[in-house]
Design a protein around this motif. Structure first.
Motif, PDB file in Angstrom:
ATOM      1  N   UNK A  25       0.841  -1.204   0.000  1.00 33.10           N
ATOM      2  CA  UNK A  25       0.000   0.000   0.000  1.00 33.10           C
ATOM      3  C   UNK A  25       0.870   1.245   0.000  1.00 33.10           C
ATOM      4  N   UNK A  26       0.577   2.179  -0.913  1.00 26.54           N
ATOM      5  CA  UNK A  26       1.333   3.439  -0.973  1.00 26.54           C
ATOM      6  C   UNK A  26       0.371   4.619  -0.905  1.00 26.54           C
ATOM      7  N   UNK A  27       0.904   5.767  -0.537  1.00 25.12           N
ATOM      8  CA  UNK A  27       0.059   6.939  -0.325  1.00 25.12           C
ATOM      9  C   UNK A  27       0.416   8.059  -1.291  1.00 25.12           C
ATOM     10  N   UNK A  28      -0.628   8.735  -1.758  1.00 33.49           N
ATOM     11  CA  UNK A  28      -0.449   9.892  -2.634  1.00 33.49           C
ATOM     12  C   UNK A  28      -1.285  11.031  -2.059  1.00 33.49           C
ATOM     13  N   UNK A  29      -0.716  12.226  -1.990  1.00 30.17           N
ATOM     14  CA  UNK A  29      -1.458  13.351  -1.414  1.00 30.17           C
ATOM     15  C   UNK A  29      -2.583  13.778  -2.360  1.00 30.17           C
ATOM     16  N   UNK A  30      -3.609  14.471  -1.834  1.00 31.87           N
ATOM     17  CA  UNK A  30      -4.742  14.873  -2.685  1.00 31.87           C
ATOM     18  C   UNK A  30      -4.316  15.723  -3.884  1.00 31.87           C
ATOM     19  N   UNK A  31      -3.214  16.493  -3.745  1.00 32.98           N
ATOM     20  CA  UNK A  31      -2.767  17.273  -4.914  1.00 32.98           C
ATOM     21  C   UNK A  31      -1.820  16.470  -5.805  1.00 32.98           C
ATOM     22  N   UNK A  32      -1.762  15.170  -5.596  1.00 31.63           N
ATOM     23  CA  UNK A  32      -1.068  14.292  -6.539  1.00 31.63           C
ATOM     24  C   UNK A  32       0.421  14.132  -6.314  1.00 31.63           C
ATOM     25  N   UNK A  33       0.909  14.483  -5.108  1.00 28.52           N
ATOM     26  CA  UNK A  33       2.351  14.351  -4.850  1.00 28.52           C
ATOM     27  C   UNK A  33       2.704  12.929  -4.397  1.00 28.52           C
ATOM     28  N   UNK A  34       3.748  12.377  -5.013  1.00 32.32           N
ATOM     29  CA  UNK A  34       4.248  11.052  -4.636  1.00 32.32           C
ATOM     30  C   UNK A  34       5.481  11.216  -3.749  1.00 32.32           C
ATOM     31  N   UNK A  35       5.486  10.562  -2.599  1.00 31.24           N
ATOM     32  CA  UNK A  35       6.707  10.600  -1.780  1.00 31.24           C
ATOM     33  C   UNK A  35       7.704   9.585  -2.342  1.00 31.24           C
ATOM     34  N   UNK A  36       8.867   9.463  -1.714  1.00 23.63           N
ATOM     35  CA  UNK A  36       9.914   8.598  -2.292  1.00 23.63           C
ATOM     36  C   UNK A  36       9.451   7.138  -2.385  1.00 23.63           C
ATOM     37  N   UNK A  37       8.621   6.719  -1.441  1.00 26.87           N
ATOM     38  CA  UNK A  37       8.136   5.335  -1.469  1.00 26.87           C
ATOM     39  C   UNK A  37       7.192   5.117  -2.642  1.00 26.87           C
TER      40      UNK A  37
END
Ligand code: BES
Ligand code: MN
Ligand code: ZN
Length: 484
Positions: A25-37
């Motif tokens: 499971x990975x997370x993406x912020x509502x404005x579409x930003x992907x963290x390093x994971x």
């Protein structure tokens, strides 16, 4: 009960992701930003995440919602779940996201990274993973397993979150259990078992209750072959100070007694011990997280059955307090149980505050449905503190009115009061009845949980059936108000 879930922490390590099995499971912020994971997972799934984030479906997705992709190209995992979540989610958003990670049979990795409140993600995962399959011959209950990959393992208060989840599971197990299994004796045994966690547990048997004068409680159980019991659980985490008290209705089955209920839907009355179930779950959570507070939990365990020996409509019974009660309806039994244990709790412990929980009236469901419990109180300060805690924990509760005009409806021709004043304002008159057994100086809240203890459909943090409503709110209240 064995630990129902196995949630562990692992320090962030991008290379370790490639070989993870099962679901990632990975997370993406509502404005579409992907963290390093998420960037790593995106690369290893050949841009699938980035493409989805660009699509209108991502824009429409709710916070905490997820989208699954099967068989990512360059990962060992079978499935990737993309979840929409801000970097600083509210605890409730984090729990929703955690719940979205649940539902997979097999290994689950949750790539949290630097997102705030990893413990709430874990809690949401644990709560949503609950299942009650012990009575299905082909259903074996799977331990909900997950690894949370986080940037700072040391900062995560995982133990405390899992203590809450464990308490909620305990309550749900009690409430879901059928009444031929969860007899008063079995219930008391499961509570006795909490001595292993450092809880002091006393089981008061009928002879003792008789001596104490708990005649209204005993009257409810006198038509059943299961012996009535009162269980007193003490968690002492704060030395000598007066405890806070939780009191619960534990009617293991409510047929209505001689004022028998219609058969349609009567099977739901297996949950009429819901109040006692919540009290027990809170005590368990306090013990597991070694809370720095003194809390006593008192539950009245009885079964309301019709029988040659059952109480009759019209009987007059003297409560422990000395107030005489005309039982004009044997189906208004919860208040008879609570009358005695509310009095007993104040008499013995002089608590600094007292909250009782009960699946007390069908009228509560008419008033507030299955979304909120009703709160009735003699003390604005305690009641507001509870409502705030419930709101913080996402457990619905709404304050209901009380007044002398409602109290007047309790009048009886033959006794001090009667137990069933009739249909109008049924939940309020029940609360007024309880108030007759609460000392003026005791800050008190009565929670009527008839509508929220058991749900007929799946909900955000669990499957249909017992909810465990109230465990989180009460744990929060105790934590915020009674712990240093
Ligand atoms: N346990 C019931 C209340 C209940 C009803 C809980 C539905 C959950 C779902 C309670 O003991 C009861 O029977 N109350 C009566 C009171 C009446 C006789 C004054 C009721 O609500 O009808
Ligand atoms: Mn009843
Ligand atoms: Zn009942």
């Amino acid at each position: 009960m064995t630990q129902p879930f196995e949630i562990t922490l692992q320090e962030t390590n991008l290379d370790a992701i490639d070989a993870m099995e099962g679901r990632v499971c990975v997370f993406v912020t509502p404005d579409g930003k992907l963290d390093q994971l998420a960037r790593r997972v995106n690369k290893k799934s050949r841009g699938a995440i980035a493409r989805f984030v660009e699509s209108p479906a991502f824009a429409d997705m709710k916070i905490g919602g997820g989208k699954a992709f099967a068989f990512p190209a360059d990962l060992k995992a079978e499935e990737v779940v993309l979840i929409k979540l801000p970097k600083r989610p509210t605890p409730l958003e984090a729990r929703k996201a955690g719940a979205t990670c649940s539902g997979y049979k097999g290994a689950v990795a949750i790539l949290v990274g630097a997102i705030r409140h990893p413990e709430d993600i874990a809690l949401g995962y644990a709560l949503k993973s609950y299942q009650f399959v012990k009575h299905k011959s082909d259903g074996k209950s799977e331990t909900a397993t997950a690894v949370l990959m986080v940037d700072a393992v040391a900062d995560v208060a995982l133990e405390e979150a899992l203590a809450v989840a464990d308490g909620v599971w305990f309550t749900r197990d009690l409430v879901n259990e059928p009444s031929n299994v969860l007899t008063t004796t079995e219930f008391a045994n499961r509570l006795k078992d909490m001595e292993r966690l450092g809880v002091k547990v006393e089981v008061l048997e009928e002879a003792e209750l008789e001596k104490l004068g708990m005649r209204t409680l005993l009257a409810v159980g006198q038509g059943s072959v299961s012996p009535s019991k009162v269980v007193v659980m003490q968690w002492n985490g704060a030395g000598k100070e007066a405890p806070f008290a939780l009191v619960g209705k534990g009617v293991v089955f409510d047929t209505g007694g001689i004022s028998i209920k219609p058969s349609a839907g009567m099977e739901d009355m297996t949950m009429d011990m819901g109040g006692a179930g919540v009290v027990s779950g809170v005590i368990r959570t306090l013990a597991l997280r070694k809370a720095k507070s003194n809390v006593v939990g008192v539950v009245g365990l009885v079964e309301n059955m019709p029988d040659g020996n059952a109480m009759r409509p019209g009987d007059v019974i003297t409560s422990m307090k000395g107030v005489t009660v005309e039982v004009n309806n044997t189906d208004a039994e919860g208040r008879l149980v609570l009358a005695d244990i509310l009095w007993y709790t104040q008499d013995r412990f002089a608590p600094k505050g007292m909250i009782n929980l009960a699946t007390l009236t069908g009228a509560m469901i008419v008033a507030l449905g299955h979304e909120m419990a009703g709160a009735f109180s003699n003390n604005d300060d305690l009641c507001n503190a509870f409502l705030k805690a419930a709101n913080t924990e996402g457990e619905g509760a709404w304050r209901m009115p009380m007044s002398d005009d409602y109290d007047a409806l309790l009048k009886s021709r033959v006794a001090d009061i009667r137990n069933s004043p009739g249909r109008p304002a049924g939940s309020i008159t029940a609360a007024q009845f309880l108030k007759r057994f609460v000392k003026e100086e005791t800050p008190w809240v009565h929670l009527d949980i008839a509508g929220v203890a058991l749900l007929a459909k799946d909900f955000d943090l669990g499957p249909k059936g017992a909810t465990g409503w109230g465990v989180r709110a009460l744990d929060r209240l105790i934590r915020d108000r009674y712990e240093a």
